[in-house]
Design a protein around this motif. Structure first.
Motif, short mmCIF file in Angstrom:
data_model
loop_
_atom_site.label_atom_id
_atom_site.label_comp_id
_atom_site.label_asym_id
_atom_site.label_seq_id
_atom_site.Cartn_x
_atom_site.Cartn_y
_atom_site.Cartn_z
N VAL A 1 6.83 -2.23 33.90
CA VAL A 1 7.42 -3.47 34.41
C VAL A 1 6.33 -4.53 34.62
O VAL A 1 6.50 -5.72 34.30
N ALA A 2 5.17 -4.10 35.18
CA ALA A 2 4.08 -5.06 35.40
C ALA A 2 3.55 -5.63 34.08
O ALA A 2 3.23 -6.82 33.96
N GLY A 3 3.48 -4.77 33.05
CA GLY A 3 3.03 -5.28 31.74
C GLY A 3 4.00 -6.29 31.17
O GLY A 3 3.60 -7.29 30.54
N THR A 4 5.27 -6.03 31.35
CA THR A 4 6.27 -6.98 30.83
C THR A 4 6.17 -8.32 31.55
O THR A 4 6.23 -9.40 30.94
N ILE A 5 6.00 -8.26 32.90
CA ILE A 5 5.90 -9.51 33.66
C ILE A 5 4.63 -10.27 33.27
O ILE A 5 4.63 -11.50 33.11
N TRP A 6 3.48 -9.58 33.08
CA TRP A 6 2.22 -10.24 32.67
C TRP A 6 2.34 -10.88 31.30
O TRP A 6 1.79 -11.96 31.05
N GLN A 7 3.07 -10.24 30.40
CA GLN A 7 3.30 -10.82 29.07
C GLN A 7 4.08 -12.12 29.16
O GLN A 7 3.78 -13.11 28.48
N GLU A 8 5.08 -12.13 30.03
CA GLU A 8 5.85 -13.35 30.21
C GLU A 8 5.01 -14.45 30.83
O GLU A 8 5.11 -15.64 30.44
N VAL A 9 4.16 -14.11 31.78
CA VAL A 9 3.29 -15.12 32.41
C VAL A 9 2.31 -15.69 31.39
O VAL A 9 2.02 -16.90 31.36
N ARG A 10 1.75 -14.87 30.53
CA ARG A 10 0.84 -15.34 29.48
C ARG A 10 1.52 -16.27 28.51
O ARG A 10 0.89 -17.19 27.98
N GLU A 11 2.79 -16.10 28.24
CA GLU A 11 3.51 -17.00 27.34
C GLU A 11 3.76 -18.35 27.99
O GLU A 11 3.94 -19.35 27.31
N LEU A 12 3.77 -18.40 29.33
CA LEU A 12 4.00 -19.67 30.02
C LEU A 12 2.77 -20.57 29.95
O LEU A 12 2.89 -21.80 29.90
#
Length: 372
Positions: free
Chosen positions: A258-269
């Motif tokens: 879950v943390a990896g998925t959230i970090w990926q979304e933050v990097r796309e922002l």
């Protein structure tokens, strides 16, 4: 006046003379002198009158003669003025005729010189005529080379001269042929710019300007494409996390996923991009037309400068065109790379070529002509 004396009487006895008074006889002598003087004076007066009349007649005659001579002198002066005018006219006509004659003499002298030159040229030998023709052709080729900036006219002329001299089996012309060979090798070693080929390359570059992608437009397209590319795997990652959660993974593994998925979304922002030329990103869409037209004008000015053999101006315009291509257009595009290569080739070949003078050939021709 004297009194009359009476005649003697007839008497035989003369009477005694009467005594004469002394006082009456004394004035008789002065009276005679007075009469004589009066007569002389009268004669003198008569002579003076005659002389005065004669003098007056002479003066009148002199006056008449003087007036006549004055009239004659006036008539002669008028005739002299008329003669002077006619002499001036004659002198003017003579001067005009003399000028015409001098012009004709000068023309005749020129024609005579031309005729002498023609006779001398006809009297030359075959070798001298050939050398003169070769020298004139080389000098004309030198002028064409100076005008065009290319060594081709001089190379062609030297080659034709060598072929022409090769047909004559004359030992005295071998020196000229050796000098021609040296100058021909020197002229061929000079690499001149092919202006026609350079103009064609610039035309090709101008034609492709409208098709070149701008750096700002490419970055906008990449920014729009990245969210679309990253949005597709998001459901898959969500589905994989749901599947992982459903598959009964341990809590630690489940939390890492879950943390990896959230970090990926933050990097796309948040996205960081390196920009070499910030002003290229500030070009508005309505300014792109002016940017392309300005680049075309630079290339057209360079083309005109090349055709007019103004290489410094052409180099300046080509540098500006290369700077615009590097700054505002996408360097990763093949079309931009091809256009940059064309412009760089033109820039590297647009150089002034110093064509050597055929001094060896001209010196050899002068030596052979002087040794005749």
């Amino acid at each position: 006046m004297t009194e009359p004396v009476s005649p003697p009487s007839p008497d035989p006895v003369p009477p005694a003379p009467a005594p004469v008074p002394v006082a009456a006889a004394a004035p008789l002598l002065p009276a005679r002198w007075i009469a004589t003087a009066a007569a002389v004076l009268a004669a003198l007066a008569t002579a003076a009158g005659v002389l005065a009349w004669n003098t007056q007649q002479r003066v009148k005659a002199l006056e008449t003669e003087l007036v006549k001579r004055q009239q004659d002198a006036g008539a002669e002066a008028a005739e002299a003025r008329v003669a002077a005018r006619s002499a001036q006219d004659v002198a003017r006509d003579a001067a005009a005729k003399l000028a015409v004659l001098e012009a004709r003499v000068a023309e005749s002298t020129i024609q005579r010189g031309q005729l002498e030159d023609l006779i001398q040229s006809l009297a030359r030998s075959r070798d001298e005529n050939v050398l003169a023709d070769v020298e004139n052709a080389i000098r004309v080729a030198m002028q064409q080379t100076a005008i065009t900036g290319s060594a081709e006219p001089l190379v062609a002329t030297l080659k034709q001269a060598d072929e022409r001299l090769a047909r004559y089996k004359e030992p005295r012309l071998e020196r000229v042929r050796r000098a021609l060979a040296q100058d021909l090798d020197r002229a061929r070693s000079v690499g001149g710019a092919d202006l026609a080929l350079l103009a064609i390359r610039l035309d090709e570059a101008i034609r492709t300007v409208d098709e070149l992608p701008l750096l700002s437009a490419v970055d906008h397209r990449r920014s729009a494409a990245r969210p679309a590319a990253t949005a597709a795997p998001a459901p898959a990652s969500g589905a994989s996390s749901a599947e992982a959660a459903a598959s009964g993974l341990p809590w630690g593994e489940r939390w890492k996923l879950v943390a990896g998925t959230i970090w990926q979304e933050v990097r796309e922002l948040v996205r960081v991009t390196r920009i070499e030329h910030p002003e290229a990103m500030l070009v508005a869409p309505e300014q792109t037309w002016f940017l392309r037209e300005n680049l075309k004008l630079r290339l057209l000015n360079a083309r005109l400068a090349l055709l007019s053999r103004q290489f410094d101006t052409a180099q300046s315009d080509l540098r500006d065109a290369l700077s615009a291509l590097d700054r505002y257009f996408d360097p990763q595009s093949r079309r931009v790379a091809a256009t940059l290569e064309l412009v760089r080739q033109v820039q590297s070949q647009a150089r002034v070529a110093t064509v050597p003078r055929p001094d060896a050939t001209l010196a050899a021709i002068a030596t052979v002509a002087a040794g005749r």
